[in-house]
Design a protein around this motif. Structure first.
Motif, mmCIF file in Angstrom:
data_model
loop_
_atom_site.group_PDB
_atom_site.id
_atom_site.type_symbol
_atom_site.label_atom_id
_atom_site.label_comp_id
_atom_site.label_asym_id
_atom_site.label_seq_id
_atom_site.Cartn_x
_atom_site.Cartn_y
_atom_site.Cartn_z
ATOM 1 N N MET A 117 0.819 -1.208 0.000
ATOM 2 C CA MET A 117 0.000 0.000 0.000
ATOM 3 C C MET A 117 0.854 1.260 0.000
ATOM 4 S SD MET A 117 -3.397 -0.622 2.379
ATOM 5 C CE MET A 117 -4.032 1.033 1.997
ATOM 6 N N GLY A 118 2.161 1.077 -0.101
ATOM 7 C CA GLY A 118 3.050 2.234 -0.094
ATOM 8 C C GLY A 118 3.220 2.866 1.272
ATOM 9 N N MET A 119 2.949 2.100 2.328
ATOM 10 C CA MET A 119 3.060 2.612 3.692
ATOM 11 C C MET A 119 4.308 2.061 4.360
ATOM 12 S SD MET A 119 -0.900 2.224 4.978
ATOM 13 C CE MET A 119 -0.481 2.801 6.639
ATOM 14 N N THR A 120 4.872 2.854 5.265
ATOM 15 C CA THR A 120 6.026 2.427 6.061
ATOM 16 C C THR A 120 5.637 2.476 7.529
ATOM 17 O OG1 THR A 120 7.558 3.359 4.430
ATOM 18 C CG2 THR A 120 8.444 2.843 6.627
ATOM 19 N N PRO A 121 5.505 1.326 8.193
ATOM 20 C CA PRO A 121 5.103 1.327 9.601
ATOM 21 C C PRO A 121 6.134 2.019 10.484
ATOM 22 C CG PRO A 121 5.001 -0.875 8.648
ATOM 23 C CD PRO A 121 5.735 -0.017 7.674
ATOM 24 N N ASP A 122 5.669 2.620 11.565
ATOM 25 C CA ASP A 122 6.563 3.183 12.569
ATOM 26 C C ASP A 122 7.308 2.030 13.235
ATOM 27 O OD1 ASP A 122 7.675 4.198 14.992
ATOM 28 O OD2 ASP A 122 6.223 5.842 14.977
ATOM 29 N N PRO A 123 8.651 2.060 13.245
ATOM 30 C CA PRO A 123 9.406 0.955 13.855
ATOM 31 C C PRO A 123 9.013 0.690 15.304
ATOM 32 C CG PRO A 123 10.867 2.391 12.610
ATOM 33 C CD PRO A 123 9.539 3.069 12.641
ATOM 34 N N ARG A 124 8.602 1.725 16.023
ATOM 35 C CA ARG A 124 8.179 1.531 17.414
ATOM 36 C C ARG A 124 6.908 0.690 17.479
ATOM 37 N NH1 ARG A 124 8.016 7.779 18.914
ATOM 38 N NH2 ARG A 124 7.024 7.671 16.866
ATOM 39 N N ASP A 125 5.985 0.911 16.543
ATOM 40 C CA ASP A 125 4.769 0.112 16.518
ATOM 41 C C ASP A 125 5.075 -1.341 16.191
ATOM 42 O OD1 ASP A 125 3.279 2.377 17.054
ATOM 43 O OD2 ASP A 125 2.845 2.788 14.947
ATOM 44 N N ASP A 128 6.348 -3.134 19.096
ATOM 45 C CA ASP A 128 5.288 -3.371 20.077
ATOM 46 C C ASP A 128 4.261 -4.394 19.601
ATOM 47 O OD1 ASP A 128 6.351 -1.638 21.910
ATOM 48 O OD2 ASP A 128 5.107 0.063 21.346
ATOM 49 N N GLY A 129 4.444 -4.925 18.395
ATOM 50 C CA GLY A 129 3.533 -5.936 17.878
ATOM 51 C C GLY A 129 2.426 -5.399 16.995
ATOM 52 N N ALA A 130 2.311 -4.074 16.881
ATOM 53 C CA ALA A 130 1.275 -3.477 16.026
ATOM 54 C C ALA A 130 1.842 -3.322 14.620
ATOM 55 C CB ALA A 130 0.834 -2.129 16.594
ATOM 56 N N LEU A 131 1.845 -4.419 13.872
ATOM 57 C CA LEU A 131 2.523 -4.457 12.583
ATOM 58 C C LEU A 131 1.781 -3.693 11.497
ATOM 59 C CD1 LEU A 131 3.461 -8.264 12.529
ATOM 60 C CD2 LEU A 131 4.830 -6.347 13.378
ATOM 61 N N MET A 132 0.459 -3.589 11.646
ATOM 62 C CA MET A 132 -0.382 -2.996 10.607
ATOM 63 C C MET A 132 -1.435 -2.109 11.241
ATOM 64 S SD MET A 132 -0.557 -6.394 8.307
ATOM 65 C CE MET A 132 0.346 -7.353 9.503
ATOM 66 N N PRO A 133 -2.144 -1.295 10.434
ATOM 67 C CA PRO A 133 -3.124 -0.364 10.999
ATOM 68 C C PRO A 133 -4.153 -1.064 11.886
ATOM 69 C CG PRO A 133 -2.763 0.133 8.685
ATOM 70 C CD PRO A 133 -2.032 -1.143 8.966
ATOM 71 N N GLY A 134 -4.372 -0.483 13.060
ATOM 72 C CA GLY A 134 -5.394 -0.978 13.966
ATOM 73 C C GLY A 134 -4.980 -2.116 14.868
ATOM 74 N N MET A 135 -3.831 -2.731 14.633
ATOM 75 C CA MET A 135 -3.427 -3.867 15.449
ATOM 76 C C MET A 135 -3.088 -3.429 16.867
ATOM 77 S SD MET A 135 -1.253 -6.452 12.963
ATOM 78 C CE MET A 135 -1.134 -7.698 14.259
ATOM 79 N N ALA A 136 -3.438 -4.266 17.833
ATOM 80 C CA ALA A 136 -3.140 -3.993 19.230
ATOM 81 C C ALA A 136 -1.658 -4.253 19.513
ATOM 82 C CB ALA A 136 -3.995 -4.876 20.127
ATOM 83 N N THR A 137 -1.130 -3.538 20.480
ATOM 84 C CA THR A 137 0.248 -3.768 20.907
ATOM 85 C C THR A 137 0.288 -4.959 21.867
ATOM 86 O OG1 THR A 137 0.074 -2.309 22.839
ATOM 87 C CG2 THR A 137 0.718 -1.287 20.738
ATOM 88 N N ARG A 138 1.482 -5.423 22.144
ATOM 89 C CA ARG A 138 1.628 -6.521 23.105
ATOM 90 C C ARG A 138 1.124 -6.096 24.478
ATOM 91 N NH1 ARG A 138 6.558 -6.745 20.209
ATOM 92 N NH2 ARG A 138 6.684 -8.586 18.861
ATOM 93 N N ALA A 139 1.392 -4.844 24.855
ATOM 94 C CA ALA A 139 0.935 -4.352 26.154
ATOM 95 C C ALA A 139 -0.590 -4.343 26.226
ATOM 96 C CB ALA A 139 1.487 -2.952 26.406
ATOM 97 N N GLN A 140 -1.254 -3.965 25.145
ATOM 98 C CA GLN A 140 -2.717 -3.959 25.132
ATOM 99 C C GLN A 140 -3.288 -5.372 25.208
ATOM 100 O OE1 GLN A 140 -3.042 -1.643 21.503
ATOM 101 N NE2 GLN A 140 -3.801 0.147 22.629
#
Length: 211
Positions: A117-125, A128-140
């Motif tokens: 989709m031409g997107m670059t995820p934030d490395p911090r996300d 934290d396990g949120a690899l794609m839009p809307g995904m929950a983090t490990r902490a969540q």
């Protein structure tokens, strides 16, 4: 009435793959068209392949969250919603992985998530396990595992609403960019289905806020 408990088995996922063509083309009256065979399959870097890989991972987390909340509440509305989400997304995930197998493409890629989709995820996300839009983090997810009752219900509804919004964004990207017709139809169905569930979750969350 309580719904069945265990995670969808590998056998069910395999059956879902075999049923994919029928499910995806139920609205048509003619023979069910198959995704492209390997000889004419989409390329490894295509939107079709990227969507199939990324949405399979996205769906896997939704199934996990659905079963987490189902085991942490006795509320029948939440349990039914969670069961429906788990069953639907398990079946769709089997279809997506089945297509990758049919196309003789790997289920994982060296490319970044959402590159199709031409997107670059934030490395911090990503960390934290949120690899794609809307995904929950490990902490969540850990917070959901620790919650019970009304607290677990409200947290699940918020997390799954965000998860569905991210899923809709990804499915809309496939509708725009994917080339395989049966994949585009599945993506359109995801958009409609998840928007409907977002509206239902909003009702349930507002009911709990006012209760």
């Amino acid at each position: 009435m309580r719904r069945p408990g265990p995670f969808v088995s590998a056998a069910l996922a395999a059956a879902a793959v075999l049923a994919a063509l029928t499910v995806a083309t139920a609205a048509s009256s003619g023979p069910a068209p198959a995704p492209a065979p390997a000889a004419t399959a989409p390329a490894d870097g295509s939107a079709d392949a990227g969507f199939a890989r990324d949405m399979a991972v996205h769906h896997q987390q939704a199934v996990e969250m659905a079963y987490l909340v189902r085991d942490r509440t006795d509320d029948e509305d939440i349990r039914v919603l969670a069961y429906d989400i788990a069953q639907t997304q398990s079946t769709q995930r089997g279809m997506l992985l089945g297509w990758l197998d049919l196309w003789e493409l790997p289920t994982v890629s060296a490319r970044e998530p959402m590159a199709w989709m031409g997107m670059t995820p934030d490395p911090r996300d990503v960390r934290d396990g949120a690899l794609m839009p809307g995904m929950a983090t490990r902490a969540q997810l850990d917070e959901l595992r620790a919650a019970r009752g009304r607290t677990a219900e409200a947290l699940f509804l918020r997390l799954m609403t965000d998860h569905h919004r991210g899923g809709v964004h990804m499915a809309e990207g496939c509708v725009r960019s994917c080339a395989v017709p049966v994949g585009k139809r599945l993506a359109r169905g995801m958009v409609d289905g998840q928007r409907s569930e977002i509206a239902r979750m909003d009702e349930l969350l507002r009911a709990r806020a006012g209760g």
